[in-house]
Each structure stands twice: as C-alpha cells, then as structure tokens.
Design a protein around this motif. Structure first.
Motif, PDB file in Angstrom:
ATOM      1  N   ILE A 177       0.728  -1.418   0.407  1.00 40.99           N
ATOM      2  CA  ILE A 177       0.126   0.587   0.199  1.00 40.99           C
ATOM      3  C   ILE A 177       1.154   1.375   0.067  1.00 40.99           C
ATOM      4  O   ILE A 177       0.894   1.821  -0.661  1.00 40.99           O
ATOM      5  CB  ILE A 177      -1.157  -0.257   1.300  1.00 40.99           C
ATOM      6  CG1 ILE A 177      -2.187  -1.091   1.114  1.00 40.99           C
ATOM      7  CG2 ILE A 177      -1.999   1.227   1.092  1.00 40.99           C
ATOM      8  CD1 ILE A 177      -2.825  -1.391   2.477  1.00 40.99           C
ATOM      9  N   LEU A 178       1.934   1.462   1.022  1.00 42.47           N
ATOM     10  CA  LEU A 178       2.406   2.826   1.129  1.00 42.47           C
ATOM     11  C   LEU A 178       3.643   3.055  -0.227  1.00 42.47           C
ATOM     12  O   LEU A 178       3.718   3.958  -0.681  1.00 42.47           O
ATOM     13  CB  LEU A 178       3.825   2.346   2.789  1.00 42.47           C
ATOM     14  CG  LEU A 178       4.424   3.803   2.480  1.00 42.47           C
ATOM     15  CD1 LEU A 178       3.574   4.981   3.173  1.00 42.47           C
ATOM     16  CD2 LEU A 178       5.303   3.335   3.805  1.00 42.47           C
ATOM     17  N   ARG A 179       4.426   1.722  -0.715  1.00 45.51           N
ATOM     18  CA  ARG A 179       5.140   1.964  -2.038  1.00 45.51           C
ATOM     19  C   ARG A 179       4.078   2.183  -3.280  1.00 45.51           C
ATOM     20  O   ARG A 179       4.362   2.712  -3.695  1.00 45.51           O
ATOM     21  CB  ARG A 179       5.372   0.376  -2.002  1.00 45.51           C
ATOM     22  CG  ARG A 179       6.278   0.301  -3.775  1.00 45.51           C
ATOM     23  CD  ARG A 179       8.077   1.167  -3.004  1.00 45.51           C
ATOM     24  NE  ARG A 179       8.634   0.853  -4.431  1.00 45.51           N
ATOM     25  CZ  ARG A 179      10.459   1.723  -4.409  1.00 45.51           C
ATOM     26  NH1 ARG A 179       9.743   2.765  -3.180  1.00 45.51           N
ATOM     27  NH2 ARG A 179      10.624   1.362  -4.994  1.00 45.51           N
ATOM     28  N   ARG A 180       2.762   2.134  -3.662  1.00 43.47           N
ATOM     29  CA  ARG A 180       2.184   2.380  -4.524  1.00 43.47           C
ATOM     30  C   ARG A 180       2.018   3.552  -4.526  1.00 43.47           C
ATOM     31  O   ARG A 180       1.591   4.410  -5.007  1.00 43.47           O
ATOM     32  CB  ARG A 180       0.745   1.325  -4.004  1.00 43.47           C
ATOM     33  CG  ARG A 180       1.178   0.176  -4.354  1.00 43.47           C
ATOM     34  CD  ARG A 180       0.457  -0.172  -5.531  1.00 43.47           C
ATOM     35  NE  ARG A 180       0.442  -1.526  -6.431  1.00 43.47           N
ATOM     36  CZ  ARG A 180       0.727  -1.853  -7.644  1.00 43.47           C
ATOM     37  NH1 ARG A 180       0.455  -1.338  -8.849  1.00 43.47           N
ATOM     38  NH2 ARG A 180       0.145  -3.397  -7.735  1.00 43.47           N
ATOM     39  N   GLY A 181       1.226   4.133  -2.738  1.00 38.49           N
ATOM     40  CA  GLY A 181       1.565   6.056  -3.218  1.00 38.49           C
ATOM     41  C   GLY A 181       2.217   6.749  -3.064  1.00 38.49           C
ATOM     42  O   GLY A 181       2.351   7.679  -3.713  1.00 38.49           O
ATOM     43  N   THR A 182       3.571   6.135  -2.281  1.00 40.22           N
ATOM     44  CA  THR A 182       5.215   6.684  -2.855  1.00 40.22           C
ATOM     45  C   THR A 182       4.777   6.772  -4.346  1.00 40.22           C
ATOM     46  O   THR A 182       6.037   8.262  -4.828  1.00 40.22           O
ATOM     47  CB  THR A 182       6.088   5.865  -2.058  1.00 40.22           C
ATOM     48  OG1 THR A 182       5.918   5.943  -0.609  1.00 40.22           O
ATOM     49  CG2 THR A 182       7.503   6.991  -2.381  1.00 40.22           C
ATOM     50  N   LEU A 183       4.995   5.770  -4.862  1.00 36.91           N
ATOM     51  CA  LEU A 183       5.476   5.500  -6.482  1.00 36.91           C
ATOM     52  C   LEU A 183       5.047   6.306  -7.690  1.00 36.91           C
ATOM     53  O   LEU A 183       4.903   7.034  -8.293  1.00 36.91           O
ATOM     54  CB  LEU A 183       5.103   4.567  -6.804  1.00 36.91           C
ATOM     55  CG  LEU A 183       6.904   3.226  -7.293  1.00 36.91           C
ATOM     56  CD1 LEU A 183       5.547   2.291  -6.690  1.00 36.91           C
ATOM     57  CD2 LEU A 183       7.727   3.484  -7.529  1.00 36.91           C
ATOM     58  N   TRP A 184       3.400   6.880  -6.715  1.00 43.17           N
ATOM     59  CA  TRP A 184       2.274   7.796  -7.163  1.00 43.17           C
ATOM     60  C   TRP A 184       2.861   9.343  -6.760  1.00 43.17           C
ATOM     61  O   TRP A 184       2.794   9.611  -8.036  1.00 43.17           O
ATOM     62  CB  TRP A 184       1.123   7.794  -6.855  1.00 43.17           C
ATOM     63  CG  TRP A 184      -0.213   8.497  -7.767  1.00 43.17           C
ATOM     64  CD1 TRP A 184      -0.591   8.721  -8.923  1.00 43.17           C
ATOM     65  CD2 TRP A 184      -0.797   9.309  -6.808  1.00 43.17           C
ATOM     66  NE1 TRP A 184      -1.292   9.282  -9.790  1.00 43.17           N
ATOM     67  CE2 TRP A 184      -1.076  10.296  -8.608  1.00 43.17           C
ATOM     68  CE3 TRP A 184      -0.700   9.879  -6.413  1.00 43.17           C
ATOM     69  CZ2 TRP A 184      -2.229  11.222  -8.267  1.00 43.17           C
ATOM     70  CZ3 TRP A 184      -1.700  10.809  -5.473  1.00 43.17           C
ATOM     71  CH2 TRP A 184      -2.483  11.638  -6.893  1.00 43.17           C
ATOM     72  N   ASN A 185       2.481   9.726  -6.078  1.00 40.92           N
ATOM     73  CA  ASN A 185       3.927  10.806  -5.307  1.00 40.92           C
ATOM     74  C   ASN A 185       5.224  11.009  -6.154  1.00 40.92           C
ATOM     75  O   ASN A 185       5.288  12.351  -6.667  1.00 40.92           O
ATOM     76  CB  ASN A 185       4.233  10.272  -3.719  1.00 40.92           C
ATOM     77  CG  ASN A 185       4.999  11.896  -3.404  1.00 40.92           C
ATOM     78  OD1 ASN A 185       4.401  12.746  -4.056  1.00 40.92           O
ATOM     79  ND2 ASN A 185       6.295  11.594  -2.847  1.00 40.92           N
ATOM     80  N   ALA A 186       5.695   9.907  -6.843  1.00 38.53           N
ATOM     81  CA  ALA A 186       7.043  10.274  -6.926  1.00 38.53           C
ATOM     82  C   ALA A 186       7.081  10.830  -8.508  1.00 38.53           C
ATOM     83  O   ALA A 186       7.471  11.518  -9.127  1.00 38.53           O
ATOM     84  CB  ALA A 186       8.049   8.674  -7.260  1.00 38.53           C
ATOM     85  N   SER A 187       5.958  10.093  -9.901  1.00 40.33           N
ATOM     86  CA  SER A 187       4.825  10.491 -10.610  1.00 40.33           C
ATOM     87  C   SER A 187       4.369  11.823 -11.001  1.00 40.33           C
ATOM     88  O   SER A 187       4.044  12.431 -11.964  1.00 40.33           O
ATOM     89  CB  SER A 187       4.969   8.726 -11.852  1.00 40.33           C
ATOM     90  OG  SER A 187       3.198   9.113 -10.787  1.00 40.33           O
ATOM     91  N   SER A 188       3.799  11.797 -10.065  1.00 41.69           N
ATOM     92  CA  SER A 188       2.720  13.333 -10.035  1.00 41.69           C
ATOM     93  C   SER A 188       3.216  14.541  -8.971  1.00 41.69           C
ATOM     94  O   SER A 188       3.039  14.945  -9.731  1.00 41.69           O
ATOM     95  CB  SER A 188       1.069  12.384  -9.517  1.00 41.69           C
ATOM     96  OG  SER A 188       1.176  12.144  -8.391  1.00 41.69           O
ATOM     97  N   PHE A 189       3.964  14.153  -8.228  1.00 41.88           N
ATOM     98  CA  PHE A 189       4.543  15.357  -7.038  1.00 41.88           C
ATOM     99  C   PHE A 189       2.961  15.610  -5.704  1.00 41.88           C
ATOM    100  O   PHE A 189       2.691  16.450  -6.016  1.00 41.88           O
ATOM    101  CB  PHE A 189       4.520  16.202  -7.882  1.00 41.88           C
ATOM    102  CG  PHE A 189       6.023  16.549  -8.931  1.00 41.88           C
ATOM    103  CD1 PHE A 189       7.291  15.665  -8.053  1.00 41.88           C
ATOM    104  CD2 PHE A 189       5.730  16.183  -9.811  1.00 41.88           C
ATOM    105  CE1 PHE A 189       8.458  15.405  -8.715  1.00 41.88           C
ATOM    106  CE2 PHE A 189       7.242  15.549 -11.106  1.00 41.88           C
ATOM    107  CZ  PHE A 189       8.357  15.169 -10.439  1.00 41.88           C
TER     108      PHE A 189
END
Length: 226
Positions: A177-189
């Motif tokens: 769950i957290l990794r999914r959110g982190t990856l989306w944050n990295a791509s969308s800021f």
C-alpha cells in the motif's frame, strides 16, 4: 472537483496494494503462530538449555526494528553470501518480506501463546494425566486448544498490527500500500493526496478488523460468564 479527484486517485492507487499487504500479513501471522507456539513451549521448559535459545530469539526480534530486520534479510544476507563467493539473489523481494514478518511476528505471538497456556487452569492437566494421557497428548488435545481460545482476540490484534507494520516493506522494494502511494507521488508530485490516500486505505482495513476483534472479545466474555 479537481482536488476531490486527486484524493480519490490517491485512494485508488493505494487500494491496488491491498492484495500484497493482506497476503504478506496473513502468511506472516500463520508462520508466527506455528513458530510462536514452538518458542512458547521452549520458554516454558524446565530445562535451561531449551529455554535459552527461545529467550534470545524473542529478545533479538523484539529489541530491533522490523525495518532493520527486513534490510538485513533482503539485502544484507545476499551481499554476505556473495562476498563469500556464494551466488545468491532473492528471486522475488516478497519472499524475504514474508519471512522477516513471520519471524518478527513469532517473537510477539510466542509471549501471547505462553500467557494463554499459563492462563489455562492447572487442574486441566492434572485431570488429563489422571485419565492416563501423556503430558504431550494432554497439551495437544486439551491445553493448547483452550489456550488458543483465550488468545484468539490477541491474535486478531497481531494481524492488525502486522497490516500496519508491512508499510516498512516499501523500503525493501515490496509494492504494498505505502509503496503504491510513494510511486504515484514520485510520478505526480501530489504528495499530500498520495499519503492521505494511503492512510485512508489502511483505515479501511484496520477499523473493520478492530471491530471484529472487539466483537469476538465481547462474545467470549459473555460465554465465560454464562
């Protein structure tokens, strides 16, 4: 409306990590219960040579952070083996993740099981022995089943705790769950919507489970009084 869509997107992305989080947690609890039972029985042994390894195990795994244990197993062990000319690499990082969560859970579950075993009336063992049962048979058929009934809510709480603690596995590359959110944050800021979405998804998992555990505790308390 655009802001609402961002938060919904954060939740949707985090939801994709649920299968990994739940899968790791369930398998880890299963490993924890099996290994924890063995450790609990070792800790209750009258022989010091049997108790000592179990005590060391519990102290080590309860005294060090789960993230450190995960890093050692996921990256430290392969590096150590490779430095000694032993070719080794985890085929999937979820494997050391499951192992380390199971080993960590066992250290906590062992104490829960031990307290459950000690909570069973000693007269149960005496009655079983008077009927001709061996100590091992009495433990298997009478004491352990009663102990697990006593500690069932505590095991439910352990599952809830593990669901939250699997968040540290994102640091070893497990896409939960957290990794999914982190990856989306990295791509969308979109940092705030990303991590708020992660928090909401964890709440969607833990709140219903907490209610189920509380209900089970209430039912058990009623049955004990009747």
């Amino acid at each position: 409306m655009e802001i609402l869509e961002l938060y919904l997107k954060g939740i949707t992305v985090a939801l994709k990590g649920i299968p990994i989080t739940i899968g790791v947690s369930l398998v880890a609890v299963f490993i924890g219960v099996l290994l924890g039972l063995i450790i609990a029985l070792q800790k209750m042994s009258k022989f010091k040579i049997v108790r000592w390894p179990a005590n060391v195990y519990v102290e080590v795994f309860r005294g060090t952070p789960l993230i450190v244990q995960a890093l050692i197993l996921a990256y430290g062990v392969p590096q150590l083996l490779q430095s000694n000319d032993i070719p080794f690499k985890w085929p999937y990082l979820i494997i050391p993740a499951i192992i380390v969560c199971g080993l960590n859970s066992a250290a906590y579950v062992a104490e829960v099981i031990r307290s459950g075993l000690q909570a069973v009336d000693k007269g149960q063992m005496e009655a079983a022995r008077s009927l001709g049962m061996s100590k091992g048979m009495a433990m298997k058929l009478i004491i352990i089943p009663q102990a697990f009934r006593i500690i069932l809510p505590a095991l439910g709480n352990e599952l809830i705790t593990l669901i939250k603690e699997t968040a540290v596995l994102s640091y070893v590359g497990v896409v939960e769950i957290l990794r999914r959110g982190t990856l989306w944050n990295a791509s969308s800021f979109e940092t705030f919507p990303a991590y708020v979405g992660v928090a909401i998804v964890y709440l969607l998992l833990t709140i219903p489970l907490s209610r189920i555990v509380a209900y089970a505790e209430g039912r058990m308390a009623q049955s004990d009084r009747s």
